[in-house]
Design a protein around this motif. Structure first.
Motif, PDB file in Angstrom:
ATOM      1  N   LYS A 102      23.733 -75.958  -0.619  1.00  0.00           N
ATOM      2  CA  LYS A 102      22.696 -76.317  -1.886  1.00  0.00           C
ATOM      3  C   LYS A 102      22.540 -75.189  -2.554  1.00  0.00           C
ATOM      4  N   GLU A 104      24.343 -73.957  -4.327  1.00  0.00           N
ATOM      5  CA  GLU A 104      25.022 -74.339  -5.659  1.00  0.00           C
ATOM      6  C   GLU A 104      24.298 -74.357  -6.912  1.00  0.00           C
ATOM      7  N   GLY A 159      28.170 -72.052  -2.159  1.00  0.00           N
ATOM      8  CA  GLY A 159      27.251 -72.641  -3.428  1.00  0.00           C
ATOM      9  C   GLY A 159      27.994 -72.113  -4.426  1.00  0.00           C
TER      10      GLY A 159
END
Length: 291
Positions: A102, A104, A159
């Motif tokens: 996450k 990302e 990510g």
């Protein structure tokens, strides 16, 4: 506001797919688990595209060289991102692997600032700091010392690849002179075909035994490909209709679903430290995307 429904659908489907891939990773090579996401998906994407055309007056768009280049980059980056996520599953339990991925959202904020002229407010920078703390918490596990730098690097790389994939997918969708929903379906079909052909070719040349592993787990592979394709339809459509930042903000609901699945389905024990880290990841991503 249809992008909201597509995003919520994507969150649910992606969470289920990640759980299925996490289980498959125990019996199949990393490249095989990655391929399971794509190998049976192109026919599903094609059927979806034909359904859209059956109720639309859209013409078949022209695919420029620039479009093909963007699609190729997005396809390869998503393969890399998926492979890195599978590696994360083997570094930590399911909830932690998905939580680190996450990053990302945080990376998308930084990349947007550096390469797309996006301005980060103090709220955005606060999100980056919170995200760094979250990665620290997750990587340290239950230990006070000996933080796993390897896990941190893999999580951030994962990510980054996912963030770039999302930005390129939206860019490709807007290159086609057709309705956004149809454009997203075309981009998805192109991406899935490129991914299936390239990764299958790589496996055939380097690790042919992987095909046998996938055949032995054909029911799981079918489930993963189907759920993954449906989830990608939702993601690609949502990102074609709305800015990636807003889509990814709403997509942080996946963190909560991940915790529920990890505890009740995969029977993984989630510590208070890990819960805190995952929630910080979600909070940091929201800060960055809303900034």
């Amino acid at each position: 506001m249809s992008w909201i429904l597509f995003t919520l659908g994507a969150v649910i489907l992606q969470t289920v797919r990640n759980a299925l891939q996490s289980k498959l990773s125990g019996a199949v090579n990393t490249s095989g688990v990655t391929l399971s996401r794509f190998i049976l998906a192109p026919p599903i994407a094609l059927v979806y595209l034909l359904i859209l055309y059956s109720g639309s007056a859209s013409q078949v768009p022209e695919f420029s060289g620039s479009f093909i280049a963007v699609v190729l980059c997005a396809s390869l980056l998503q393969i890399a991102a998926t492979s890195l996520m599978v590696i994360l599953f083997k570094q930590k339990n399911f909830a932690i692997g998905a939580g680190l991925a996450k990053s990302e959202a945080l990376v998308a904020g930084v990349v947007g600032m550096l390469f797309f002229g996006s301005y980060l407010t103090p709220l955005g920078w606060a999100g980056i700091v919170i995200g760094a703390i979250a990665v620290f918490v997750l990587s340290s596990g239950n230990r006070l010392h000996g933080i796993s730098v390897k896990t941190m690097v893999i999580g951030l790389a994962c990510g980054t690849c996912f963030a770039l994939t999302s930005l390129l997918v939206r860019e490709a969708s807007h290159m086609l002179n057709v309705q956004h929903t149809v454009a997203a379906a075309w981009v998805l079909l192109w991406v899935l075909c490129v991914q299936t052909i390239s990764l299958s070719g790589y496996i055939a040349l380097t690790k042919p035994f992987v095909f046998r592993q996938l055949t032995n787990a054909k029911k799981q592979v079918l489930a993963i490909s189907t759920v993954s394709c449906l989830g990608s339809i939702c993601w690609f459509t949502a990102m074609a209709l709305q800015h990636v930042a807003l889509v990814k903000t709403l997509g942080q609901l996946e963190v909560l679903l991940t915790l529920v699945l990890s505890h009740y389905w995969l029977k993984n024990a989630v510590t208070k430290r890990e819960i805190a880290g995952l929630l910080l990841i979600g909070l940091a991503a929201i800060f960055v995307m809303w900034a």
